[in-house]
Design an enzyme around this catalytic site. Structure first.
Site, PDB file in Angstrom:
ATOM      1  N   GLN A 201       7.398  15.373 -65.328  1.00 25.40           N
ATOM      2  CA  GLN A 201       7.833  15.916 -63.976  1.00 25.40           C
ATOM      3  C   GLN A 201       7.106  15.836 -62.926  1.00 25.40           C
ATOM      4  O   GLN A 201       7.484  15.334 -61.662  1.00 25.40           O
ATOM      5  CB  GLN A 201       8.863  16.995 -64.247  1.00 25.40           C
ATOM      6  CG  GLN A 201       9.896  17.688 -62.940  1.00 25.40           C
ATOM      7  CD  GLN A 201      10.936  16.816 -63.076  1.00 25.40           C
ATOM      8  OE1 GLN A 201      11.431  16.172 -64.072  1.00 25.40           O
ATOM      9  NE2 GLN A 201      11.374  16.668 -61.685  1.00 25.40           N
TER      10      GLN A 201
ATOM     11  N   SER B 114      13.206  21.511 -63.334  1.00 21.47           N
ATOM     12  CA  SER B 114      13.949  20.773 -63.937  1.00 21.47           C
ATOM     13  C   SER B 114      14.685  21.178 -64.852  1.00 21.47           C
ATOM     14  O   SER B 114      13.834  21.252 -66.119  1.00 21.47           O
ATOM     15  CB  SER B 114      13.003  19.413 -63.923  1.00 21.47           C
ATOM     16  OG  SER B 114      14.023  18.397 -64.551  1.00 21.47           O
TER      17      SER B 114
ATOM     18  N   HIS C  21      15.956  19.074 -66.979  1.00 16.55           N
ATOM     19  CA  HIS C  21      15.431  18.125 -67.802  1.00 16.55           C
ATOM     20  C   HIS C  21      14.464  18.429 -68.905  1.00 16.55           C
ATOM     21  O   HIS C  21      14.299  17.934 -70.124  1.00 16.55           O
ATOM     22  CB  HIS C  21      14.844  16.636 -67.174  1.00 16.55           C
ATOM     23  CG  HIS C  21      15.809  15.927 -66.673  1.00 16.55           C
ATOM     24  ND1 HIS C  21      16.599  14.719 -67.557  1.00 16.55           N
ATOM     25  CD2 HIS C  21      16.122  15.457 -65.490  1.00 16.55           C
ATOM     26  CE1 HIS C  21      17.294  14.212 -66.481  1.00 16.55           C
ATOM     27  NE2 HIS C  21      17.071  14.685 -65.487  1.00 16.55           N
TER      28      HIS C  21
ATOM     29  N   HIS D 223      23.882  12.521 -63.430  1.00 22.47           N
ATOM     30  CA  HIS D 223      23.311  13.612 -63.846  1.00 22.47           C
ATOM     31  C   HIS D 223      24.338  14.449 -64.384  1.00 22.47           C
ATOM     32  O   HIS D 223      25.015  15.204 -63.834  1.00 22.47           O
ATOM     33  CB  HIS D 223      22.245  14.244 -62.838  1.00 22.47           C
ATOM     34  CG  HIS D 223      21.419  15.365 -63.595  1.00 22.47           C
ATOM     35  ND1 HIS D 223      20.035  14.939 -63.617  1.00 22.47           N
ATOM     36  CD2 HIS D 223      21.645  16.670 -63.742  1.00 22.47           C
ATOM     37  CE1 HIS D 223      19.654  16.254 -64.291  1.00 22.47           C
ATOM     38  NE2 HIS D 223      20.566  17.172 -64.130  1.00 22.47           N
TER      39      HIS D 223
ATOM     40  N   ASP E 131      20.393  11.803 -67.708  1.00 18.39           N
ATOM     41  CA  ASP E 131      20.826  10.901 -66.647  1.00 18.39           C
ATOM     42  C   ASP E 131      21.442   9.555 -67.252  1.00 18.39           C
ATOM     43  O   ASP E 131      20.705   9.076 -68.180  1.00 18.39           O
ATOM     44  CB  ASP E 131      19.680  10.319 -65.694  1.00 18.39           C
ATOM     45  CG  ASP E 131      18.879  11.629 -65.052  1.00 18.39           C
ATOM     46  OD1 ASP E 131      19.683  12.342 -64.730  1.00 18.39           O
ATOM     47  OD2 ASP E 131      17.634  11.421 -64.573  1.00 18.39           O
TER      48      ASP E 131
ATOM     49  N   GLU F  32      24.790  13.542 -57.385  1.00 19.54           N
ATOM     50  CA  GLU F  32      23.756  12.726 -58.561  1.00 19.54           C
ATOM     51  C   GLU F  32      25.305  12.371 -59.535  1.00 19.54           C
ATOM     52  O   GLU F  32      25.141  13.224 -60.601  1.00 19.54           O
ATOM     53  CB  GLU F  32      22.739  13.201 -59.090  1.00 19.54           C
ATOM     54  CG  GLU F  32      21.439  13.259 -58.124  1.00 19.54           C
ATOM     55  CD  GLU F  32      20.215  13.643 -58.824  1.00 19.54           C
ATOM     56  OE1 GLU F  32      20.116  13.807 -60.029  1.00 19.54           O
ATOM     57  OE2 GLU F  32      19.296  13.754 -58.309  1.00 19.54           O
TER      58      GLU F  32
ATOM     59  N   VAL G 276      13.719  15.579 -55.867  1.00 18.54           N
ATOM     60  CA  VAL G 276      13.178  15.614 -57.039  1.00 18.54           C
ATOM     61  C   VAL G 276      12.455  17.239 -57.477  1.00 18.54           C
ATOM     62  O   VAL G 276      11.932  17.772 -56.428  1.00 18.54           O
ATOM     63  CB  VAL G 276      11.737  14.964 -57.039  1.00 18.54           C
ATOM     64  CG1 VAL G 276      11.157  15.198 -58.603  1.00 18.54           C
ATOM     65  CG2 VAL G 276      12.144  13.241 -56.917  1.00 18.54           C
ATOM     66  N   ALA G 277      12.844  17.546 -58.556  1.00 20.13           N
ATOM     67  CA  ALA G 277      12.670  19.095 -59.080  1.00 20.13           C
ATOM     68  C   ALA G 277      11.078  18.932 -59.378  1.00 20.13           C
ATOM     69  O   ALA G 277      10.380  18.172 -59.450  1.00 20.13           O
ATOM     70  CB  ALA G 277      13.347  19.535 -60.414  1.00 20.13           C
TER      71      ALA G 277
END
Length: 181
Positions: free
Chosen positions: A68, A94, A96, A158, A103, A155, A88-89
């Site tokens: 990340q 994030s 993620h 996502h 994604d 997004e 962007v995190a």
């Protein structure tokens, strides 16, 4: 387990042990890690969409803090700090990191569409995908018009696994709104 991770709720790296990850090789033959329940439900979603003529694939899933950070730095160098912060995190913020955020990309006319700008043009396909998400325990994490709440722009690719109880009942709320009520 539904863990809220965003700009205000930092992911504790110790929490990664709470998530069972599986390995998955995507269309680019990249090995990705996905939380096991998330992957099981993704496979069901993917099969359902294929019957409807929509082919999806995982482009990204679990990200380490280091990954990340690299993504953030790449955007910062290319576009500047303000833009990077808006799309962007930062490492630790994030979802993620949980392996429950995926994604997705789509295959249209035999070609993979993976660039964000190109994916944004596929409104009809994403509308059909989004209608199916709740039946498989997923939500669209960053919906249009909810940027002030989520902290990120729309997004369509996502998605986040939250389980069917939440996905069926969340309606048009964001995860933040749902967990607050």
């Amino acid at each position: 387990m539904v863990l809220l991770v965003n700009k205000k709720h930092i992911f504790n790296e110790k929490d990664i042990d709470k998530f069972e990850m599986i390995e998955y090789e995507n269309y680019k033959e990249e090995v990705l890690f996905v939380e096991s329940e998330t992957f099981k439900h993704y496979e069901m979603l993917k099969a359902h969409l294929k019957v409807d003529g929509i082919v999806i694939e995982i482009d990204d899933a679990y990200r380490s803090l280091e990954t990340q950070e690299n993504i953030f730095l790449k955007f910062m160098k290319k576009y500047g700090m303000d833009y990077a912060l808006s799309v962007v995190a930062m490492p630790g913020t994030s979802e993620h990191h949980t392996g429950q955020a995926i994604d997705i990309i789509i295959n249209k006319d035999g070609k993979w569409i993976s660039e964000n700008d190109d994916l944004l043009k596929e409104t009809e396909i994403f509308e059909r995908i989004h209608k199916s998400l709740k039946h498989f325990g997923f939500i669209l994490r960053y919906p249009e018009g909810k940027e002030e709440i989520t902290g990120y722009p729309y997004e369509p690719w996502h998605i986040r696994y939250v389980g069917e109880d939440i996905s069926i009942n969340i309606g048009d709320m964001t995860l933040e709104e749902y967990l607050e009520k």
